[in-house]
Design an enzyme around this catalytic site. Structure first.
Site, PDB file in Angstrom:
ATOM      1  N   ASN A  10       3.208   1.461   2.327  1.00 28.14           N
ATOM      2  CA  ASN A  10       3.111   2.711   3.637  1.00 28.14           C
ATOM      3  C   ASN A  10       2.759   1.560   4.463  1.00 28.14           C
ATOM      4  O   ASN A  10       1.405   1.094   3.635  1.00 28.14           O
ATOM      5  CB  ASN A  10       1.886   3.986   2.569  1.00 28.14           C
ATOM      6  CG  ASN A  10       1.539   4.457   3.731  1.00 28.14           C
ATOM      7  OD1 ASN A  10       1.873   4.383   5.005  1.00 28.14           O
ATOM      8  ND2 ASN A  10       0.813   5.058   3.210  1.00 28.14           N
ATOM      9  N   LYS A  12       1.187   2.438   6.895  1.00 29.99           N
ATOM     10  CA  LYS A  12      -0.373   2.709   8.278  1.00 29.99           C
ATOM     11  C   LYS A  12       0.281   2.840   9.828  1.00 29.99           C
ATOM     12  O   LYS A  12       1.860   2.310  10.065  1.00 29.99           O
ATOM     13  CB  LYS A  12      -1.082   3.053   7.501  1.00 29.99           C
ATOM     14  CG  LYS A  12      -1.465   2.896   6.048  1.00 29.99           C
ATOM     15  CD  LYS A  12      -3.080   3.265   5.378  1.00 29.99           C
ATOM     16  CE  LYS A  12      -3.050   2.853   3.832  1.00 29.99           C
ATOM     17  NZ  LYS A  12      -4.378   3.713   3.657  1.00 29.99           N
ATOM     18  N   HIS A  96       0.676  12.744   3.349  1.00 29.96           N
ATOM     19  CA  HIS A  96      -0.095  11.790   2.707  1.00 29.96           C
ATOM     20  C   HIS A  96      -1.720  12.249   3.270  1.00 29.96           C
ATOM     21  O   HIS A  96      -2.005  13.114   4.344  1.00 29.96           O
ATOM     22  CB  HIS A  96       0.062  10.985   3.608  1.00 29.96           C
ATOM     23  CG  HIS A  96      -0.664   9.423   3.482  1.00 29.96           C
ATOM     24  ND1 HIS A  96      -1.779   8.856   3.298  1.00 29.96           N
ATOM     25  CD2 HIS A  96      -0.266   7.933   2.511  1.00 29.96           C
ATOM     26  CE1 HIS A  96      -2.438   7.904   2.808  1.00 29.96           C
ATOM     27  NE2 HIS A  96      -1.817   7.645   2.765  1.00 29.96           N
ATOM     28  N   GLU A  98      -4.219  11.231   4.379  1.00 27.47           N
ATOM     29  CA  GLU A  98      -4.930  10.762   5.690  1.00 27.47           C
ATOM     30  C   GLU A  98      -3.959  11.661   6.861  1.00 27.47           C
ATOM     31  O   GLU A  98      -5.199  12.123   7.278  1.00 27.47           O
ATOM     32  CB  GLU A  98      -4.339   9.227   6.007  1.00 27.47           C
ATOM     33  CG  GLU A  98      -5.111   8.454   5.723  1.00 27.47           C
ATOM     34  CD  GLU A  98      -5.008   7.005   4.766  1.00 27.47           C
ATOM     35  OE1 GLU A  98      -3.028   6.488   5.956  1.00 27.47           O
ATOM     36  OE2 GLU A  98      -4.787   5.934   4.519  1.00 27.47           O
ATOM     37  N   GLU A 168      -2.477  11.015  -5.421  1.00 25.04           N
ATOM     38  CA  GLU A 168      -3.195   9.065  -4.677  1.00 25.04           C
ATOM     39  C   GLU A 168      -4.388  10.317  -4.877  1.00 25.04           C
ATOM     40  O   GLU A 168      -5.238  10.477  -4.112  1.00 25.04           O
ATOM     41  CB  GLU A 168      -2.440   9.129  -3.415  1.00 25.04           C
ATOM     42  CG  GLU A 168      -0.956   8.579  -3.538  1.00 25.04           C
ATOM     43  CD  GLU A 168      -0.916   7.509  -2.046  1.00 25.04           C
ATOM     44  OE1 GLU A 168      -0.707   6.800  -2.087  1.00 25.04           O
ATOM     45  OE2 GLU A 168      -0.844   8.279  -1.209  1.00 25.04           O
ATOM     46  N   GLY A 174      -7.517   2.654  -0.166  1.00 31.12           N
ATOM     47  CA  GLY A 174      -7.772   1.973   0.695  1.00 31.12           C
ATOM     48  C   GLY A 174      -9.283   1.588   0.305  1.00 31.12           C
ATOM     49  O   GLY A 174     -10.257   1.236   1.498  1.00 31.12           O
TER      50      GLY A 174
HETATM   51  C1  PEP Z   1      -1.661   5.260   0.856  1.00 27.90           C
HETATM   52  O1  PEP Z   1      -1.552   4.248   2.059  1.00 27.90           O
HETATM   53  O2  PEP Z   1      -0.891   5.469   0.363  1.00 27.90           O
HETATM   54  C2  PEP Z   1      -2.664   3.707  -0.355  1.00 27.90           C
HETATM   55  C3  PEP Z   1      -2.328   3.743  -1.845  1.00 27.90           C
HETATM   56  O3  PEP Z   1      -2.978   3.286  -0.075  1.00 27.90           O
HETATM   57  P1  PEP Z   1      -3.506   1.729  -0.534  1.00 27.90           P
HETATM   58  O4  PEP Z   1      -2.715   1.161  -1.626  1.00 27.90           O
HETATM   59  O5  PEP Z   1      -4.290   0.742   0.904  1.00 27.90           O
HETATM   60  O6  PEP Z   1      -5.633   2.256  -1.376  1.00 27.90           O
END
Ligand code: PEP
Length: 256
Positions: A10, A12, A96, A98, A168, A174
Protein backbone atom coordinates in the site's frame (compact mmCIF):
# COMPACT_ATOMS: atom_id res chain seq x y z
CA UNK A 1 -6.14 -27.21 1.14
CA UNK A 2 -3.50 -24.67 0.25
CA UNK A 3 -3.62 -20.91 0.47
CA UNK A 4 -1.34 -18.90 -1.84
CA UNK A 5 0.47 -16.34 0.27
CA UNK A 6 -0.16 -12.73 -0.62
CA UNK A 7 1.93 -9.61 -0.05
CA UNK A 8 0.24 -6.32 -0.93
CA UNK A 9 2.05 -3.00 -1.04
CA UNK A 10 0.00 0.00 0.00
CA UNK A 11 1.93 3.01 -1.28
CA UNK A 12 -0.68 5.34 0.25
CA UNK A 13 -0.15 8.93 -1.02
CA UNK A 14 3.54 8.46 -1.81
CA UNK A 15 5.57 8.46 -4.99
CA UNK A 16 5.93 10.40 -8.19
CA UNK A 17 6.63 9.18 -11.71
CA UNK A 18 10.41 9.00 -11.46
CA UNK A 19 10.46 7.56 -7.93
CA UNK A 20 7.84 4.98 -8.93
CA UNK A 21 9.91 3.90 -11.89
CA UNK A 22 13.07 3.56 -9.80
CA UNK A 23 11.27 1.61 -7.09
CA UNK A 24 9.65 -0.74 -9.60
CA UNK A 25 12.94 -1.35 -11.37
CA UNK A 26 14.61 -2.20 -8.09
CA UNK A 27 11.76 -4.56 -7.15
CA UNK A 28 11.75 -6.31 -10.50
CA UNK A 29 15.52 -6.74 -10.34
CA UNK A 30 15.44 -8.18 -6.83
CA UNK A 31 12.33 -10.38 -6.78
CA UNK A 32 12.52 -13.94 -8.00
CA UNK A 33 9.52 -15.85 -9.29
CA UNK A 34 10.39 -19.17 -7.69
CA UNK A 35 8.56 -19.69 -4.42
CA UNK A 36 7.33 -16.09 -4.48
CA UNK A 37 4.05 -15.04 -2.90
CA UNK A 38 1.44 -13.32 -4.99
CA UNK A 39 2.54 -9.67 -4.96
CA UNK A 40 0.20 -6.75 -5.50
CA UNK A 41 1.18 -3.10 -5.75
CA UNK A 42 -1.45 -0.51 -4.82
CA UNK A 43 -0.21 2.92 -5.95
CA UNK A 44 -2.09 6.22 -5.78
CA UNK A 45 -4.76 5.92 -8.47
CA UNK A 46 -3.29 8.68 -10.62
CA UNK A 47 -0.26 6.45 -11.23
CA UNK A 48 -2.21 3.31 -12.18
CA UNK A 49 -1.61 3.96 -15.89
CA UNK A 50 2.13 4.26 -15.30
CA UNK A 51 2.23 1.05 -13.30
CA UNK A 52 -0.03 -0.82 -15.71
CA UNK A 53 2.51 -0.11 -18.46
CA UNK A 54 5.57 -0.88 -16.34
CA UNK A 55 4.19 -4.07 -14.78
CA UNK A 56 3.06 -5.65 -18.05
CA UNK A 57 4.38 -9.23 -18.30
CA UNK A 58 5.93 -9.10 -14.83
CA UNK A 59 5.15 -11.12 -11.72
CA UNK A 60 3.59 -8.11 -9.98
CA UNK A 61 -0.09 -7.35 -10.15
CA UNK A 62 -1.97 -4.17 -9.51
CA UNK A 63 -4.54 -3.01 -6.99
CA UNK A 64 -6.46 0.12 -6.12
CA UNK A 65 -6.32 1.76 -2.70
CA UNK A 66 -9.97 2.73 -2.71
CA UNK A 67 -13.05 2.89 -4.93
CA UNK A 68 -16.50 4.43 -4.97
CA UNK A 69 -19.70 2.47 -4.67
CA UNK A 70 -21.21 3.55 -8.02
CA UNK A 71 -20.00 2.62 -11.50
CA UNK A 72 -20.32 6.12 -12.97
CA UNK A 73 -22.09 9.41 -12.46
CA UNK A 74 -21.84 12.85 -10.92
CA UNK A 75 -19.41 11.96 -8.13
CA UNK A 76 -16.60 14.47 -8.51
CA UNK A 77 -13.22 13.14 -7.51
CA UNK A 78 -14.27 9.51 -7.16
CA UNK A 79 -13.04 6.42 -8.99
CA UNK A 80 -15.19 3.40 -9.82
CA UNK A 81 -14.52 -0.31 -9.91
CA UNK A 82 -14.80 -0.53 -13.73
CA UNK A 83 -12.20 2.26 -13.96
CA UNK A 84 -9.80 0.30 -11.77
CA UNK A 85 -10.38 -2.77 -13.95
CA UNK A 86 -9.74 -0.64 -17.04
CA UNK A 87 -6.25 0.05 -15.71
CA UNK A 88 -5.47 -3.57 -14.99
CA UNK A 89 -6.32 -3.81 -11.30
CA UNK A 90 -7.09 -7.22 -9.88
CA UNK A 91 -7.47 -6.17 -6.24
CA UNK A 92 -8.75 -3.18 -4.31
CA UNK A 93 -8.30 -2.25 -0.66
CA UNK A 94 -11.59 -1.49 1.11
CA UNK A 95 -12.08 -0.14 4.60
CA UNK A 96 -8.49 0.79 5.31
CA UNK A 97 -8.34 2.38 8.76
CA UNK A 98 -7.10 5.65 7.24
CA UNK A 99 -10.31 5.74 5.15
CA UNK A 100 -12.36 4.85 8.21
CA UNK A 101 -10.66 7.33 10.58
CA UNK A 102 -9.79 10.27 8.29
CA UNK A 103 -12.63 10.07 5.78
CA UNK A 104 -15.45 8.81 7.97
CA UNK A 105 -16.07 5.49 6.23
CA UNK A 106 -18.31 3.20 8.26
CA UNK A 107 -19.08 -0.51 7.91
CA UNK A 108 -22.17 0.28 5.82
CA UNK A 109 -20.10 2.15 3.22
CA UNK A 110 -17.28 -0.38 3.38
CA UNK A 111 -19.82 -3.14 2.68
CA UNK A 112 -21.12 -1.27 -0.36
CA UNK A 113 -17.58 -0.83 -1.65
CA UNK A 114 -16.93 -4.55 -1.15
CA UNK A 115 -20.02 -5.36 -3.24
CA UNK A 116 -19.08 -2.80 -5.93
CA UNK A 117 -15.59 -4.27 -6.19
CA UNK A 118 -16.80 -7.83 -6.65
CA UNK A 119 -19.49 -6.80 -9.12
CA UNK A 120 -16.68 -5.68 -11.45
CA UNK A 121 -14.55 -8.75 -10.79
CA UNK A 122 -12.11 -7.10 -8.39
CA UNK A 123 -10.95 -8.94 -5.29
CA UNK A 124 -11.58 -6.77 -2.23
CA UNK A 125 -8.92 -6.68 0.47
CA UNK A 126 -11.16 -5.95 3.44
CA UNK A 127 -9.30 -4.21 6.27
CA UNK A 128 -10.44 -4.65 9.86
CA UNK A 129 -8.74 -3.84 13.13
CA UNK A 130 -9.16 -2.49 16.63
CA UNK A 131 -8.03 0.85 18.02
CA UNK A 132 -5.44 1.17 20.79
CA UNK A 133 -8.20 2.01 23.26
CA UNK A 134 -10.20 -1.07 22.30
CA UNK A 135 -7.14 -3.27 22.76
CA UNK A 136 -6.39 -1.78 26.20
CA UNK A 137 -9.98 -2.35 27.24
CA UNK A 138 -9.84 -6.00 26.12
CA UNK A 139 -12.31 -5.34 23.31
CA UNK A 140 -10.16 -6.50 20.39
CA UNK A 141 -12.15 -9.61 19.49
CA UNK A 142 -15.44 -7.81 19.85
CA UNK A 143 -14.34 -4.86 17.70
CA UNK A 144 -12.88 -6.99 14.92
CA UNK A 145 -15.63 -9.60 14.86
CA UNK A 146 -18.27 -6.86 14.73
CA UNK A 147 -16.57 -5.37 11.65
CA UNK A 148 -16.38 -8.79 9.98
CA UNK A 149 -19.95 -9.80 10.88
CA UNK A 150 -21.40 -6.53 9.55
CA UNK A 151 -19.77 -7.10 6.17
CA UNK A 152 -20.74 -10.78 6.23
CA UNK A 153 -24.33 -9.83 6.87
CA UNK A 154 -24.31 -7.49 3.91
CA UNK A 155 -22.45 -9.60 1.35
CA UNK A 156 -23.05 -13.20 2.51
CA UNK A 157 -20.35 -15.71 3.37
CA UNK A 158 -19.89 -17.00 -0.19
CA UNK A 159 -18.60 -13.56 -1.19
CA UNK A 160 -15.61 -14.20 1.08
CA UNK A 161 -14.68 -16.99 -1.34
CA UNK A 162 -13.23 -14.30 -3.61
CA UNK A 163 -11.99 -11.79 -1.07
CA UNK A 164 -9.02 -11.26 1.23
CA UNK A 165 -9.24 -10.06 4.82
CA UNK A 166 -6.45 -7.87 6.21
CA UNK A 167 -6.20 -7.71 9.97
CA UNK A 168 -4.62 -4.34 10.70
CA UNK A 169 -4.61 -3.20 14.32
CA UNK A 170 -4.97 0.56 14.01
CA UNK A 171 -2.30 1.17 16.66
CA UNK A 172 0.24 -0.76 14.59
CA UNK A 173 -0.24 1.07 11.29
CA UNK A 174 2.64 3.38 10.50
CA UNK A 175 3.77 3.44 14.13
CA UNK A 176 6.67 1.00 14.06
CA UNK A 177 4.84 -1.04 16.71
CA UNK A 178 3.85 -4.45 15.41
CA UNK A 179 1.44 -6.88 16.98
CA UNK A 180 3.46 -9.83 18.20
CA UNK A 181 3.07 -12.90 15.99
CA UNK A 182 1.05 -14.47 18.85
CA UNK A 183 -1.27 -11.47 19.16
CA UNK A 184 -1.81 -11.38 15.39
CA UNK A 185 -2.33 -15.15 15.14
CA UNK A 186 -4.98 -15.03 17.88
CA UNK A 187 -7.03 -12.46 15.97
CA UNK A 188 -6.52 -14.19 12.60
CA UNK A 189 -7.74 -17.42 14.12
CA UNK A 190 -10.73 -15.68 15.66
CA UNK A 191 -11.64 -14.24 12.23
CA UNK A 192 -11.31 -17.66 10.57
CA UNK A 193 -13.44 -19.31 13.24
CA UNK A 194 -16.09 -16.59 12.84
CA UNK A 195 -16.23 -17.16 9.07
CA UNK A 196 -16.13 -20.90 9.61
CA UNK A 197 -19.27 -20.77 11.71
CA UNK A 198 -21.00 -19.64 8.50
CA UNK A 199 -19.08 -21.80 5.99
CA UNK A 200 -16.10 -23.97 6.90
CA UNK A 201 -14.92 -24.44 3.31
CA UNK A 202 -14.86 -20.70 2.62
CA UNK A 203 -13.00 -20.09 5.89
CA UNK A 204 -10.29 -22.62 5.19
CA UNK A 205 -9.58 -21.12 1.77
CA UNK A 206 -9.75 -17.49 2.89
CA UNK A 207 -6.49 -15.59 2.92
CA UNK A 208 -6.17 -13.48 6.06
CA UNK A 209 -3.16 -11.19 5.84
CA UNK A 210 -1.62 -9.05 8.55
CA UNK A 211 -0.83 -5.35 8.32
CA UNK A 212 0.80 -2.96 10.77
CA UNK A 213 4.48 -2.05 10.62
CA UNK A 214 5.53 -5.23 8.84
CA UNK A 215 9.21 -5.06 7.94
CA UNK A 216 12.12 -7.22 6.86
CA UNK A 217 12.79 -8.21 10.47
CA UNK A 218 9.35 -9.29 11.67
CA UNK A 219 7.93 -10.79 8.44
CA UNK A 220 9.45 -14.21 9.00
CA UNK A 221 7.99 -14.69 12.49
CA UNK A 222 4.57 -13.45 11.43
CA UNK A 223 4.27 -15.75 8.43
CA UNK A 224 5.29 -18.73 10.55
CA UNK A 225 1.89 -18.54 12.25
CA UNK A 226 -0.73 -20.91 10.91
CA UNK A 227 -3.48 -18.38 10.16
CA UNK A 228 -1.32 -15.56 8.76
CA UNK A 229 -1.35 -15.81 4.98
CA UNK A 230 0.67 -12.78 4.00
CA UNK A 231 0.95 -9.07 4.65
CA UNK A 232 -0.39 -5.66 3.76
CA UNK A 233 2.66 -3.44 3.85
CA UNK A 234 2.70 0.34 3.98
CA UNK A 235 5.96 2.13 4.84
CA UNK A 236 8.29 -0.79 4.13
CA UNK A 237 6.80 -1.24 0.66
CA UNK A 238 8.43 2.04 -0.37
CA UNK A 239 11.91 0.74 0.38
CA UNK A 240 12.93 -1.80 -2.27
CA UNK A 241 15.28 -3.87 -0.09
CA UNK A 242 12.76 -4.08 2.71
CA UNK A 243 9.90 -5.07 0.46
CA UNK A 244 11.96 -7.66 -1.40
CA UNK A 245 13.05 -9.15 1.88
CA UNK A 246 9.43 -9.33 3.14
CA UNK A 247 8.38 -11.07 -0.09
CA UNK A 248 11.24 -13.53 0.26
CA UNK A 249 10.14 -14.37 3.81
CA UNK A 250 6.56 -14.86 2.72
CA UNK A 251 6.97 -17.10 -0.31
CA UNK A 252 4.84 -19.98 -1.50
CA UNK A 253 1.67 -21.54 -0.10
CA UNK A 254 0.30 -22.26 3.32
CA UNK A 255 -1.20 -25.65 4.02
CA UNK A 256 -4.51 -25.26 5.77
C1 PEP B 1 -1.00 -0.01 5.78
O1 PEP B 1 -0.91 1.04 5.17
O2 PEP B 1 -1.96 -0.75 5.59
C2 PEP B 1 0.06 -0.36 6.73
C3 PEP B 1 -0.02 -1.49 7.36
O3 PEP B 1 1.07 0.55 6.88
P1 PEP B 1 2.47 0.29 7.67
O4 PEP B 1 3.04 -0.98 7.11
O5 PEP B 1 3.29 1.48 7.36
O6 PEP B 1 2.15 0.15 9.11
Amino acid sequence: MERRLLVAANWKMHGQKLQNEMLLQALLAGLVKENAPEIVICPPSIYLAQLQAELKNTMLSLGGQNLFTEEKGAYTGEISAPMLVDFGCRYVIVGHSERRCLFGEDDELVGKKFVAAQKSGLIPILCVGESMEQRYKGLTDEAVSTQVERILKKVGVKAFGSAVVAYEPVWAIGTGITATPEEAQAVHKMIRVAISSHDAAVASKLRIIYGGSVNAFNAWDLIAKSDIDGALVGGASLVADQFISICRSMGGNKNA
